[in-house]
Design a protein around this motif. Structure first.
Motif, PDB file in Angstrom:
ATOM      1  N   LEU A  91      24.382  82.859  -6.394  1.00  0.00           N
ATOM      2  CA  LEU A  91      25.555  83.391  -6.448  1.00  0.00           C
ATOM      3  C   LEU A  91      26.583  82.943  -7.441  1.00  0.00           C
ATOM      4  O   LEU A  91      27.375  83.616  -7.987  1.00  0.00           O
ATOM      5  CB  LEU A  91      26.254  83.595  -5.072  1.00  0.00           C
ATOM      6  N   GLU A  92      26.690  81.493  -7.674  1.00  0.00           N
ATOM      7  CA  GLU A  92      27.633  81.017  -8.388  1.00  0.00           C
ATOM      8  C   GLU A  92      26.779  80.998  -9.889  1.00  0.00           C
ATOM      9  O   GLU A  92      25.814  80.312 -10.077  1.00  0.00           O
ATOM     10  CB  GLU A  92      27.839  79.638  -8.157  1.00  0.00           C
ATOM     11  N   HIS A  93      27.636  81.719 -11.035  1.00  0.00           N
ATOM     12  CA  HIS A  93      26.925  82.029 -12.190  1.00  0.00           C
ATOM     13  C   HIS A  93      26.277  80.760 -12.920  1.00  0.00           C
ATOM     14  O   HIS A  93      25.298  80.596 -13.431  1.00  0.00           O
ATOM     15  CB  HIS A  93      27.748  82.722 -13.127  1.00  0.00           C
ATOM     16  N   GLU A  94      27.361  79.680 -12.926  1.00  0.00           N
ATOM     17  CA  GLU A  94      26.790  78.615 -13.722  1.00  0.00           C
ATOM     18  C   GLU A  94      25.842  77.697 -13.145  1.00  0.00           C
ATOM     19  O   GLU A  94      24.802  77.096 -13.826  1.00  0.00           O
ATOM     20  CB  GLU A  94      28.167  77.525 -13.867  1.00  0.00           C
ATOM     21  N   LYS A  95      25.673  77.639 -11.856  1.00  0.00           N
ATOM     22  CA  LYS A  95      24.687  76.915 -11.064  1.00  0.00           C
ATOM     23  C   LYS A  95      23.580  77.803 -11.058  1.00  0.00           C
ATOM     24  O   LYS A  95      22.214  77.327 -11.536  1.00  0.00           O
ATOM     25  CB  LYS A  95      25.089  77.036  -9.737  1.00  0.00           C
ATOM     26  N   ARG A  96      23.473  79.108 -11.238  1.00  0.00           N
ATOM     27  CA  ARG A  96      22.207  79.913 -11.458  1.00  0.00           C
ATOM     28  C   ARG A  96      21.738  79.689 -12.765  1.00  0.00           C
ATOM     29  O   ARG A  96      20.436  79.385 -13.262  1.00  0.00           O
ATOM     30  CB  ARG A  96      22.386  81.420 -11.180  1.00  0.00           C
ATOM     31  N   LEU A  97      22.699  79.746 -13.717  1.00  0.00           N
ATOM     32  CA  LEU A  97      22.285  79.566 -15.279  1.00  0.00           C
ATOM     33  C   LEU A  97      21.601  78.275 -15.345  1.00  0.00           C
ATOM     34  O   LEU A  97      20.677  77.974 -15.973  1.00  0.00           O
ATOM     35  CB  LEU A  97      23.543  79.508 -16.013  1.00  0.00           C
ATOM     36  N   TYR A  98      22.145  77.044 -14.693  1.00  0.00           N
ATOM     37  CA  TYR A  98      21.460  75.895 -14.948  1.00  0.00           C
ATOM     38  C   TYR A  98      20.039  75.876 -14.410  1.00  0.00           C
ATOM     39  O   TYR A  98      19.213  75.048 -14.902  1.00  0.00           O
ATOM     40  CB  TYR A  98      22.522  74.619 -14.082  1.00  0.00           C
ATOM     41  N   MET A  99      19.833  76.555 -13.103  1.00  0.00           N
ATOM     42  CA  MET A  99      18.335  76.644 -12.768  1.00  0.00           C
ATOM     43  C   MET A  99      17.409  77.165 -13.823  1.00  0.00           C
ATOM     44  O   MET A  99      16.348  76.892 -13.961  1.00  0.00           O
ATOM     45  CB  MET A  99      18.517  77.174 -11.164  1.00  0.00           C
ATOM     46  N   ALA A 100      18.299  78.307 -14.141  1.00  0.00           N
ATOM     47  CA  ALA A 100      17.232  79.379 -15.013  1.00  0.00           C
ATOM     48  C   ALA A 100      16.957  78.445 -16.285  1.00  0.00           C
ATOM     49  O   ALA A 100      15.845  78.624 -16.818  1.00  0.00           O
ATOM     50  CB  ALA A 100      17.870  80.725 -15.442  1.00  0.00           C
ATOM     51  N   ARG A 101      17.811  77.988 -16.849  1.00  0.00           N
ATOM     52  CA  ARG A 101      17.556  77.232 -18.091  1.00  0.00           C
ATOM     53  C   ARG A 101      16.549  76.021 -17.762  1.00  0.00           C
ATOM     54  O   ARG A 101      15.726  75.448 -18.778  1.00  0.00           O
ATOM     55  CB  ARG A 101      18.929  76.439 -18.601  1.00  0.00           C
ATOM     56  N   SER A 102      16.736  75.304 -16.863  1.00  0.00           N
ATOM     57  CA  SER A 102      15.771  74.082 -16.319  1.00  0.00           C
ATOM     58  C   SER A 102      14.371  74.588 -16.346  1.00  0.00           C
ATOM     59  O   SER A 102      13.642  73.866 -16.973  1.00  0.00           O
ATOM     60  CB  SER A 102      16.317  73.730 -15.157  1.00  0.00           C
ATOM     61  N   PHE A 103      14.146  75.759 -15.885  1.00  0.00           N
ATOM     62  CA  PHE A 103      12.822  76.491 -15.639  1.00  0.00           C
ATOM     63  C   PHE A 103      12.090  76.715 -17.144  1.00  0.00           C
ATOM     64  O   PHE A 103      11.092  76.249 -17.207  1.00  0.00           O
ATOM     65  CB  PHE A 103      12.792  77.575 -14.752  1.00  0.00           C
ATOM     66  N   LEU A 104      13.016  77.050 -17.888  1.00  0.00           N
ATOM     67  CA  LEU A 104      12.698  77.568 -19.327  1.00  0.00           C
ATOM     68  C   LEU A 104      12.318  76.314 -19.873  1.00  0.00           C
ATOM     69  O   LEU A 104      11.580  76.184 -20.993  1.00  0.00           O
ATOM     70  CB  LEU A 104      13.476  78.436 -20.076  1.00  0.00           C
ATOM     71  N   GLN A 105      13.314  75.221 -20.006  1.00  0.00           N
ATOM     72  CA  GLN A 105      13.094  74.090 -20.702  1.00  0.00           C
ATOM     73  C   GLN A 105      11.884  73.412 -20.515  1.00  0.00           C
ATOM     74  O   GLN A 105      10.913  72.763 -21.300  1.00  0.00           O
ATOM     75  CB  GLN A 105      14.152  73.242 -20.459  1.00  0.00           C
ATOM     76  N   SER A 106      11.317  73.233 -19.186  1.00  0.00           N
ATOM     77  CA  SER A 106       9.975  72.915 -18.684  1.00  0.00           C
ATOM     78  C   SER A 106       8.976  73.701 -19.197  1.00  0.00           C
ATOM     79  O   SER A 106       8.109  72.990 -19.762  1.00  0.00           O
ATOM     80  CB  SER A 106       9.976  72.809 -17.180  1.00  0.00           C
ATOM     81  N   ALA A 107       9.166  74.963 -19.140  1.00  0.00           N
ATOM     82  CA  ALA A 107       7.958  75.817 -19.678  1.00  0.00           C
ATOM     83  C   ALA A 107       7.967  75.381 -21.060  1.00  0.00           C
ATOM     84  O   ALA A 107       6.911  75.532 -21.551  1.00  0.00           O
ATOM     85  CB  ALA A 107       8.509  77.369 -19.348  1.00  0.00           C
ATOM     86  N   VAL A 108       8.720  75.485 -22.079  1.00  0.00           N
ATOM     87  CA  VAL A 108       8.700  75.168 -23.347  1.00  0.00           C
ATOM     88  C   VAL A 108       8.031  73.826 -23.841  1.00  0.00           C
ATOM     89  O   VAL A 108       7.272  73.864 -24.448  1.00  0.00           O
ATOM     90  CB  VAL A 108      10.032  75.503 -23.979  1.00  0.00           C
ATOM     91  N   HIS A 109       8.624  72.803 -22.930  1.00  0.00           N
ATOM     92  CA  HIS A 109       8.074  71.745 -23.150  1.00  0.00           C
ATOM     93  C   HIS A 109       6.467  71.545 -22.937  1.00  0.00           C
ATOM     94  O   HIS A 109       5.703  70.881 -23.889  1.00  0.00           O
ATOM     95  CB  HIS A 109       8.439  70.524 -21.952  1.00  0.00           C
ATOM     96  N   HIS A 110       5.909  72.450 -22.011  1.00  0.00           N
ATOM     97  CA  HIS A 110       4.604  72.389 -21.646  1.00  0.00           C
ATOM     98  C   HIS A 110       3.764  73.213 -22.981  1.00  0.00           C
ATOM     99  O   HIS A 110       2.866  73.109 -23.097  1.00  0.00           O
ATOM    100  CB  HIS A 110       4.327  72.834 -20.275  1.00  0.00           C
ATOM    101  N   MET A 111       4.535  74.247 -23.059  1.00  0.00           N
ATOM    102  CA  MET A 111       3.787  75.182 -24.190  1.00  0.00           C
ATOM    103  C   MET A 111       3.696  74.508 -25.658  1.00  0.00           C
ATOM    104  O   MET A 111       2.741  74.304 -26.158  1.00  0.00           O
ATOM    105  CB  MET A 111       4.877  76.431 -24.665  1.00  0.00           C
ATOM    106  N   LEU A 112       4.747  73.733 -25.862  1.00  0.00           N
ATOM    107  CA  LEU A 112       4.719  72.782 -27.107  1.00  0.00           C
ATOM    108  C   LEU A 112       3.544  71.802 -27.011  1.00  0.00           C
ATOM    109  O   LEU A 112       2.756  71.306 -27.949  1.00  0.00           O
ATOM    110  CB  LEU A 112       6.042  72.232 -27.342  1.00  0.00           C
TER     111      LEU A 112
END
Length: 327
Positions: free
Chosen positions: A96-117
């Motif tokens: 529900l809290e935008h900044e907290k949600r954004l942190y989570m979403a960004r974290s998942f993607l950072q991990s995904a990109v790390h593994h793609m690279l």
């Protein structure tokens, strides 16, 4: 040690006393060790009844059903015994809290990109430009202010990533564009099948924790879907599914003869599914020395550990740092 079992034949699953049996169409009987079973995957046409479901529920066995074409249809989940209202409330707050949600979403993607690279850098002499393209897109994640922006970046990164497969894969497997419903070429059929296995594995691990699988951050929560599985699968698709796909193709474990071509759709045939699942199971069972736990941990257990890290983050114990494979 708990195992997954896969049923490709038509027949029926039956409970007799406290034992689980599978009868095929010729009435050949095979017992399945329910005490040692984690998940049952049903790819054939199988009859079952409520007595059997009760047995599965008693032993916390998840039953995943795939339709005639091999697409994931649904899961029977035993009653969740690991409920925690406090954890679910805190998980909801982070949605529900935008900044907290954004942190989570960004974290998942950072991990995904790390593994793609990580995957495509192994072929750096062929993928240098793709790596640069992905790195350029990834820089934009830090300044993204909405989930939609992150999703757009993720889409462009994944397009570069899958296109790099054309430089990596041997045989005549070509990526043109991602097609899902239905897959229109063998490579997309492999990606869809592998991703389905990844989603169900993640769901099973989430159910062993106090997380609510319907409250997600990168993917929008909705009705009739476990969207947290989609979030966590972003981390594990490149780490598990794509590695198995590349291995299956480049080692000729799966070739063009392992696909059915039907009215504009392409699907893995039964032999193809069996070969992929064998490699998938071996990958999940592979262990790695965990640098923090100081012991060997399977790839499957890494999924559970990610769930535990999310819980610690939600209840304020420890900030979430997504998995970035170091080995």
């Amino acid at each position: 040690m708990l195992r997954d079992h896969y049923i490709f034949s038509n027949g029926r699953l039956k409970r007799k006393d406290n034992t689980l049996y599978f009868f095929d169409e010729q009435e050949n009987k095979k017992s399945l060790p329910v005490h040692q079973t984690d998940n049952l995957y049903i790819f054939g046409e199988v009859d079952l009844n409520s007595s059997l479901l009760n047995l599965l529920s008693q032993h916390d066995v998840h039953l995943h059903v795939f339709n005639y074409y091999g697409f994931y249809a649904g899961t029977f989940c035993p009653r969740n015994k690991k409920v925690s209202g406090f954890t679910v409330v805190q998980q909801s707050v982070h949605y529900l809290e935008h900044e907290k949600r954004l942190y989570m979403a960004r974290s998942f993607l950072q991990s995904a990109v790390h593994h793609m690279l990580r995957n495509i850098r192994r072929y750096k002499e062929k993928t240098e430009q793709y790596v640069k393209n992905i790195e350029e897109e990834a820089k934009k994640m830090d300044s993204a202010t909405t989930i939609q922006e992150l999703m757009g970046i993720e889409g462009r990164i994944r397009q570069h990533y899958y296109q790099s497969f054309n430089a990596i894969l041997k045989q005549d497997f070509i990526f043109e564009k991602r097609t899902k419903q239905p897959p229109q070429d063998p490579l997309n059929a492999l990606i869809s099948f592998g991703n389905s296995l990844c989603y169900t594995t993640v769901l099973s691990e989430i159910y062993k924790t106090q997380l609510d699988p319907t409250i997600s951050f990168l993917h929008e929560p909705s009705t009739k879907r476990f969207s947290l599985c989609l979030d966590l699968a972003e981390i594990f698709k490149p780490l598990l599914v794509d590695v198995v796909i590349i291995s299956c193709i480049n080692n000729r474990i799966i070739t063009q003869k392992h696909f059915d071509f039907l009215d504009g759709m392409v699907l893995l045939n039964e032999e193809g599914k069996k070969r992929f699942i064998k490699e998938w199971d071996e990958k999940l069972s592979t262990t790695v020395q965990h640098r923090k736990l100081k012991r060997k941990v399977s790839y499957r257990y890494f999924i559970r550990l990610e769930c535990y890290k999310l819980i610690k983050h939600f209840i304020g114990d420890e900030p979430y740092k997504p998995l970035k494979a170091w080995w």
